[in-house]
Design a protein around this motif. Structure first.
Motif, PDB file in Angstrom:
ATOM      1  N   VAL A 486       0.854  -1.184   0.000  1.00 50.55           N
ATOM      2  CA  VAL A 486       0.000   0.000   0.000  1.00 50.55           C
ATOM      3  C   VAL A 486       0.891   1.236   0.000  1.00 50.55           C
ATOM      4  CG1 VAL A 486      -1.735   1.312   1.253  1.00 50.55           C
ATOM      5  CG2 VAL A 486      -1.875  -1.179   1.173  1.00 50.55           C
ATOM      6  N   ILE A 487       0.789   2.053  -1.051  1.00 52.70           N
ATOM      7  CA  ILE A 487       1.628   3.237  -1.210  1.00 52.70           C
ATOM      8  C   ILE A 487       0.770   4.485  -1.050  1.00 52.70           C
ATOM      9  CG2 ILE A 487       3.164   4.473  -2.775  1.00 52.70           C
ATOM     10  CD1 ILE A 487       3.730   1.787  -4.133  1.00 52.70           C
ATOM     11  N   GLU A 488       1.191   5.387  -0.183  1.00 52.68           N
ATOM     12  CA  GLU A 488       0.445   6.621   0.022  1.00 52.68           C
ATOM     13  C   GLU A 488       0.631   7.560  -1.157  1.00 52.68           C
ATOM     14  OE1 GLU A 488       1.381   8.530   3.708  1.00 52.68           O
ATOM     15  OE2 GLU A 488      -0.340   7.610   4.691  1.00 52.68           O
ATOM     16  N   ASP A 489      -0.368   8.434  -1.368  1.00 52.87           N
ATOM     17  CA  ASP A 489      -0.242   9.478  -2.364  1.00 52.87           C
ATOM     18  C   ASP A 489       0.794  10.497  -1.893  1.00 52.87           C
ATOM     19  OD1 ASP A 489      -2.213   8.255  -3.853  1.00 52.87           O
ATOM     20  OD2 ASP A 489      -3.828   9.470  -2.999  1.00 52.87           O
ATOM     21  N   LEU A 551     -11.358  15.951  -1.255  1.00 50.94           N
ATOM     22  CA  LEU A 551     -11.590  16.576   0.052  1.00 50.94           C
ATOM     23  C   LEU A 551     -10.268  16.914   0.718  1.00 50.94           C
ATOM     24  CD1 LEU A 551     -14.169  15.739   2.740  1.00 50.94           C
ATOM     25  CD2 LEU A 551     -11.769  15.556   3.386  1.00 50.94           C
ATOM     26  N   ILE A 552     -10.246  18.066   1.403  1.00 53.38           N
ATOM     27  CA  ILE A 552      -9.086  18.476   2.192  1.00 53.38           C
ATOM     28  C   ILE A 552      -9.592  18.900   3.565  1.00 53.38           C
ATOM     29  CG2 ILE A 552      -7.111  20.035   2.364  1.00 53.38           C
ATOM     30  CD1 ILE A 552      -7.491  20.505  -0.677  1.00 53.38           C
ATOM     31  N   ALA A 553      -8.942  18.423   4.609  1.00 50.84           N
ATOM     32  CA  ALA A 553      -9.342  18.774   5.971  1.00 50.84           C
ATOM     33  C   ALA A 553      -8.105  19.120   6.792  1.00 50.84           C
ATOM     34  CB  ALA A 553     -10.094  17.617   6.623  1.00 50.84           C
ATOM     35  N   LEU A 554      -8.288  20.012   7.749  1.00 51.27           N
ATOM     36  CA  LEU A 554      -7.221  20.409   8.663  1.00 51.27           C
ATOM     37  C   LEU A 554      -7.616  20.067  10.089  1.00 51.27           C
ATOM     38  CD1 LEU A 554      -6.334  23.953   7.252  1.00 51.27           C
ATOM     39  CD2 LEU A 554      -5.140  21.798   6.795  1.00 51.27           C
ATOM     40  N   ILE A 601      -2.857  17.670   8.107  1.00 54.52           N
ATOM     41  CA  ILE A 601      -3.677  17.853   6.919  1.00 54.52           C
ATOM     42  C   ILE A 601      -4.065  16.483   6.375  1.00 54.52           C
ATOM     43  CG2 ILE A 601      -1.646  18.019   5.405  1.00 54.52           C
ATOM     44  CD1 ILE A 601      -3.289  19.906   3.617  1.00 54.52           C
ATOM     45  N   LYS A 602      -5.324  16.360   5.956  1.00 51.73           N
ATOM     46  CA  LYS A 602      -5.809  15.111   5.346  1.00 51.73           C
ATOM     47  C   LYS A 602      -6.338  15.422   3.959  1.00 51.73           C
ATOM     48  CE  LYS A 602      -9.485  13.104   7.177  1.00 51.73           C
ATOM     49  NZ  LYS A 602     -10.271  12.218   8.059  1.00 51.73           N
ATOM     50  N   VAL A 603      -5.897  14.633   2.982  1.00 54.92           N
ATOM     51  CA  VAL A 603      -6.369  14.795   1.609  1.00 54.92           C
ATOM     52  C   VAL A 603      -6.958  13.476   1.146  1.00 54.92           C
ATOM     53  CG1 VAL A 603      -5.705  15.258  -0.780  1.00 54.92           C
ATOM     54  CG2 VAL A 603      -4.703  16.602   1.067  1.00 54.92           C
ATOM     55  N   ARG A 604      -8.192  13.524   0.652  1.00 58.69           N
ATOM     56  CA  ARG A 604      -8.853  12.347   0.078  1.00 58.69           C
ATOM     57  C   ARG A 604      -8.878  12.496  -1.437  1.00 58.69           C
ATOM     58  NH1 ARG A 604     -15.099  11.978   0.909  1.00 58.69           N
ATOM     59  NH2 ARG A 604     -14.516  12.004   3.110  1.00 58.69           N
ATOM     60  N   ASN A 605      -8.390  11.463  -2.131  1.00 58.83           N
ATOM     61  CA  ASN A 605      -8.438  11.552  -3.588  1.00 58.83           C
ATOM     62  C   ASN A 605      -9.808  11.116  -4.110  1.00 58.83           C
ATOM     63  OD1 ASN A 605      -8.518   8.709  -4.075  1.00 58.83           O
ATOM     64  ND2 ASN A 605      -6.292   8.557  -4.091  1.00 58.83           N
ATOM     65  N   ILE A 606     -10.030  11.247  -5.399  1.00 58.84           N
ATOM     66  CA  ILE A 606     -11.357  11.036  -5.983  1.00 58.84           C
ATOM     67  C   ILE A 606     -11.817   9.587  -5.907  1.00 58.84           C
ATOM     68  CG2 ILE A 606     -11.317  13.035  -7.518  1.00 58.84           C
ATOM     69  CD1 ILE A 606     -10.270  11.222  -9.738  1.00 58.84           C
ATOM     70  N   SER A 607     -10.901   8.657  -5.611  1.00 57.31           N
ATOM     71  CA  SER A 607     -11.283   7.258  -5.433  1.00 57.31           C
ATOM     72  C   SER A 607     -11.532   6.903  -3.974  1.00 57.31           C
ATOM     73  CB  SER A 607     -10.205   6.324  -5.999  1.00 57.31           C
ATOM     74  OG  SER A 607     -10.347   6.198  -7.391  1.00 57.31           O
ATOM     75  N   ASP A 609      -9.055   7.162  -1.387  1.00 57.23           N
ATOM     76  CA  ASP A 609      -7.850   6.947  -0.585  1.00 57.23           C
ATOM     77  C   ASP A 609      -7.512   8.226   0.169  1.00 57.23           C
ATOM     78  OD1 ASP A 609      -7.416   4.334  -1.752  1.00 57.23           O
ATOM     79  OD2 ASP A 609      -6.737   5.379  -3.542  1.00 57.23           O
ATOM     80  N   GLU A 610      -7.123   8.077   1.438  1.00 60.18           N
ATOM     81  CA  GLU A 610      -6.810   9.240   2.258  1.00 60.18           C
ATOM     82  C   GLU A 610      -5.338   9.257   2.660  1.00 60.18           C
ATOM     83  OE1 GLU A 610     -11.139  10.146   4.312  1.00 60.18           O
ATOM     84  OE2 GLU A 610      -9.583   9.169   5.526  1.00 60.18           O
ATOM     85  N   THR A 611      -4.748  10.437   2.631  1.00 61.89           N
ATOM     86  CA  THR A 611      -3.363  10.649   3.041  1.00 61.89           C
ATOM     87  C   THR A 611      -3.353  11.696   4.147  1.00 61.89           C
ATOM     88  OG1 THR A 611      -2.507  10.123   0.834  1.00 61.89           O
ATOM     89  CG2 THR A 611      -1.081  11.411   2.290  1.00 61.89           C
ATOM     90  N   ILE A 612      -2.702  11.376   5.260  1.00 59.08           N
ATOM     91  CA  ILE A 612      -2.611  12.306   6.392  1.00 59.08           C
ATOM     92  C   ILE A 612      -1.141  12.648   6.627  1.00 59.08           C
ATOM     93  CG2 ILE A 612      -3.004  12.613   8.867  1.00 59.08           C
ATOM     94  CD1 ILE A 612      -5.405  10.766   8.635  1.00 59.08           C
ATOM     95  N   LYS A 613      -0.848  13.947   6.725  1.00 53.10           N
ATOM     96  CA  LYS A 613       0.504  14.415   6.969  1.00 53.10           C
ATOM     97  C   LYS A 613       0.515  15.373   8.164  1.00 53.10           C
ATOM     98  CE  LYS A 613       2.475  12.487   3.327  1.00 53.10           C
ATOM     99  NZ  LYS A 613       3.483  11.405   3.480  1.00 53.10           N
ATOM    100  N   VAL A 614       1.541  15.244   8.999  1.00 54.29           N
ATOM    101  CA  VAL A 614       1.744  16.187  10.095  1.00 54.29           C
ATOM    102  C   VAL A 614       2.379  17.450   9.517  1.00 54.29           C
ATOM    103  CG1 VAL A 614       2.965  16.623  12.257  1.00 54.29           C
ATOM    104  CG2 VAL A 614       1.983  14.366  11.814  1.00 54.29           C
ATOM    105  N   ILE A 615       1.864  18.621   9.929  1.00 55.98           N
ATOM    106  CA  ILE A 615       2.397  19.900   9.452  1.00 55.98           C
ATOM    107  C   ILE A 615       3.477  20.360  10.425  1.00 55.98           C
ATOM    108  CG2 ILE A 615       1.843  22.309   8.934  1.00 55.98           C
ATOM    109  CD1 ILE A 615      -0.987  21.389   8.247  1.00 55.98           C
ATOM    110  N   GLU A 616       4.679  20.499   9.916  1.00 54.56           N
ATOM    111  CA  GLU A 616       5.823  20.882  10.759  1.00 54.56           C
ATOM    112  C   GLU A 616       5.723  22.356  11.164  1.00 54.56           C
ATOM    113  OE1 GLU A 616       7.787  18.698  11.866  1.00 54.56           O
ATOM    114  OE2 GLU A 616       7.231  17.012  10.571  1.00 54.56           O
TER     115      GLU A 616
END
Length: 616
Positions: A486-489, A551-554, A601-607, A609-616
């Motif tokens: 499983v590879i993250e975006d 979708l983008i969420a903070l 930050i969380k980004v959901r792609n159109i299919s 899949d969700e990617t969550i990154k910590v903001i430094e």
């Protein structure tokens, strides 16, 4: 492995037959391997670790659960949660595959130009491809055994005044009616409701057009909740006034003995419900393949529950049960195995300003977005696997060839069939005492993958004591294989402080999986167009790749653990913004703002899949 097994019935006496009232079911369900169902029911419902994923709004008892029906029921029973109404719309055993249409969003730079020119987005310009959500393809016996287990689990967490509506059609409904009689009792059958829809297109055929589904309505006990439903007439009719004498309902008469008439503006609902299907142009539409109309659920929920009661849907799909329950002042529990369902109902409930918590059952089935996609991927994930190898029966998923062992048959559980989820002694017994002996190849070893395992040490000892062949049986955890691939975006963004708060701009978004999917779509479309002599317009992605974001969420509260959306934006398929559940006609500019400093930050792609990154 489950943390423990929870009995279907409380205070079961050891040695007592739990299923002592189902002799007819044992006759009706005389299908392949149905004895395993009884063994599993006697063992109990598997209770797994449950992870809180997100809380929306204020703390509440409303739940959105990603997991299988039986596992969810085990969790509810362990928590002492009872449901007052069950409305379920399970797979119909229709023999069809159901897909999701995935729409690419407009590039924010292009969308800005359209906004400047005050133009509307043209639906015909949308680029899209399809992804399979799940396959509703079953052998009859597998479906009925699966449904029987689910019904037993559901009944176990229903309150004494609860009712259940089970929605099916002509494919399998008449068989499931018999199961319902056994699980809930023939005397507790209330109605077979016919949902008639005149606006659904029917296929061309040499028979009558099909324009209805069946809904079986049962109570758990005699003390069920029921509210009479009245339907407004198109025009009032003149009827005799009725009075209750204490013994029977009679016509009312005046002092001279004449019948008293009055205008009737409504009529009591019967068991034929004329409710339109959700058309593609309907405002309710959420682009979910099996979406049902809100009016259908309103009828059930109003009739069989009161405010503050708990309404549950264990095959939640588009989330119409949860949404309508919230609208009508009920508590709700939405359960589904597919991530697309969880995301659809989440966004739908956010728009409805509902309070709820999202939970995920860690039962090993939720590997990709849904079990169907996992099964489709497995053949490419197991190194060297070949399908349909000569001398290997369909019991095996395929085989790999190794220099020392030669041909190695590989067993993989079918994730679409809950009966195969747990590797236990009956399954191992089938492998070593039947399938190994039936191999038509000279195999030295077989590999048995599992998602969940009953007790590995016990199984290994069973293999050692009972394997009469010289073939080695190697047990492997399928989750480890899937986790590695499983590879993250890839997400490139920048957060800056402004006079009003903080601004996060998405600079680049790369999804290798989606790019591969779009490439396959373009290749297939081009070949089909060449064959037909037509021009093909491929899907092209900009260098920034922002068209792949839905979708983008903070999260301004936490850097780890349960997600909290402080603010979020969703881009609909026309490119319009939905900010914190509020729709608008504004286009996305590639940015999201927040009053407080964002930590994740969380980004959901159109299919999905969700990617969550910590903001430094």
């Amino acid at each position: 492995m489950p943390i423990k097994y929870i009995p279907y019935y409380p205070n079961t006496v050891e040695g007592q037959a739990i299923l002592d009232n189902i002799t007819r079911t044992q006759r009706v369900l005389r299908y392949r391997e149905n004895d395993k169902v009884y063994d599993r029911i006697k063992r109990g419902m598997p209770y797994y670790e449950v992870e809180p994923v997100e809380t929306i709004g204020e703390p509440s008892e409303n739940l959105v659960i990603r997991g299988e029906c039986i596992s969810a029921c085990a969790y509810l029973k362990e928590q002492g949660i009872k449901v007052d109404l069950v409305c379920i719309d399970p797979p119909f055993a229709s023999g069809m595959d159901y897909s999701k249409t995935v729409y690419l969003r407009k590039n924010p730079k292009l969308a800005a130009k359209i906004e400047e020119a005050e133009q509307e987005m043209d639906i015909e310009e949308l680029k899209a491809f399809e992804e399979k959500m799940y396959g509703d393809i079953w052998q009859k016996e597998d479906y009925l055994n699966w449904m029987y287990e689910n019904l037993m689990a559901i009944r176990n967490i229903m309150s004494d005044n609860a009712s259940i509506y089970l929605h099916l059609d002509w494919h399998i409904g008449h068989y499931v009616k018999i199961l319902l009689d056994e699980v809930f009792g023939e005397d507790n059958f209330l109605n077979e409701v016919v949902w008639y829809y005149s606006n659904k297109m029917s296929r061309n055929s040499k028979d009558f057009a099909r324009a209805h589904d069946n809904i079986f309505f049962y109570k758990k006990t005699d003390d069920n909740t029921f509210n009479e439903i009245k339907i407004e007439r198109d025009e009032p009719v003149k009827q005799s006034k009725r009075v209750w004498t204490g013994q029977k309902n009679m016509r009312a008469r005046d002092e001279e003995g004449n019948v008293i008439y009055e205008l009737s503006y409504d009529v009591k609902a019967n068991d034929v419900w004329d409710i339109p299907y959700v058309a593609s142009t309907d405002k309710q539409r959420v682009d979910y393949a099996t979406q049902k109309p809100e009016a259908l659920l309103q009828r059930m929920i109003n009739a069989s529950s009161n405010k503050e009661m708990v309404v549950a849907d264990f095959f939640g799909g588009s989330g119409v049960t949860a949404k309508v329950s919230n609208d009508l002042g009920r508590k709700f529990i939405h359960v589904d195995i597919g991530l697309n369902s969880i995301q659809t109902v989440r966004d739908r409930l956010v728009e409805a300003k509902a309070n709820f918590q999202i939970l995920e059952i860690k039962d090993g089935v939720s590997l990709f977005r849904n079990p169907q996609q996992t099964m489709d991927k497995l053949a490419t994930l197991i190194p060297g696997l070949q399908k349909e190898v000569k001398g290997i029966s369909n019991f095996w998923f395929g085989a790999i060839t190794k220099s020392k062992e030669g041909i190695v048959p590989v067993y993989v559980p079918n994730l679409l069939n809950t009966q195969e989820k747990v590797l236990d002694i009956p399954t191992i017994n089938t492998i070593i005492n039947q399938e190994l002996q039936n191999l038509e190849v000279n195999a030295k070893k077989v590999i048995v993958y599992y998602i969940d395992i009953d007790d590995q040490k016990v199984l290994e000892k069973f293999i050692k004591d009972n394997n009469a062949t010289e073939i080695e049986v190697e047990l492997k955890d399928l989750k480890n294989l899937l986790h590695d691939v499983v590879i993250e975006d890839i997400l490139d963004f920048k957060t800056t402080k402004t006079k009003d708060g903080y601004e996060t701009e998405i600079n680049k978004f790369i999804s290798d999986r989606l790019i591969q999917k779009i490439g396959e779509f373009n290749q297939k479309g081009n070949l089909q167009s060449v064959a037909k002599g037509k021009k093909f317009n491929p899907i092209n992605i900009s260098e920034e790749g922002l068209e792949l974001i839905e979708l983008i969420a903070l999260d301004c509260e936490n850097t780890e653990g349960q997600w909290h959306s402080t603010t979020e934006i969703k881009i609909d398929k026309l490119g319009y913004l939905i900010t914190n559940g509020v729709k608008s006609k504004n286009f996305w500019d590639g940015k999201i703002t927040s009053d407080k400093k964002p930590l994740r930050i969380k980004v959901r792609n159109i299919s999905g899949d969700e990617t969550i990154k910590v903001i430094e």
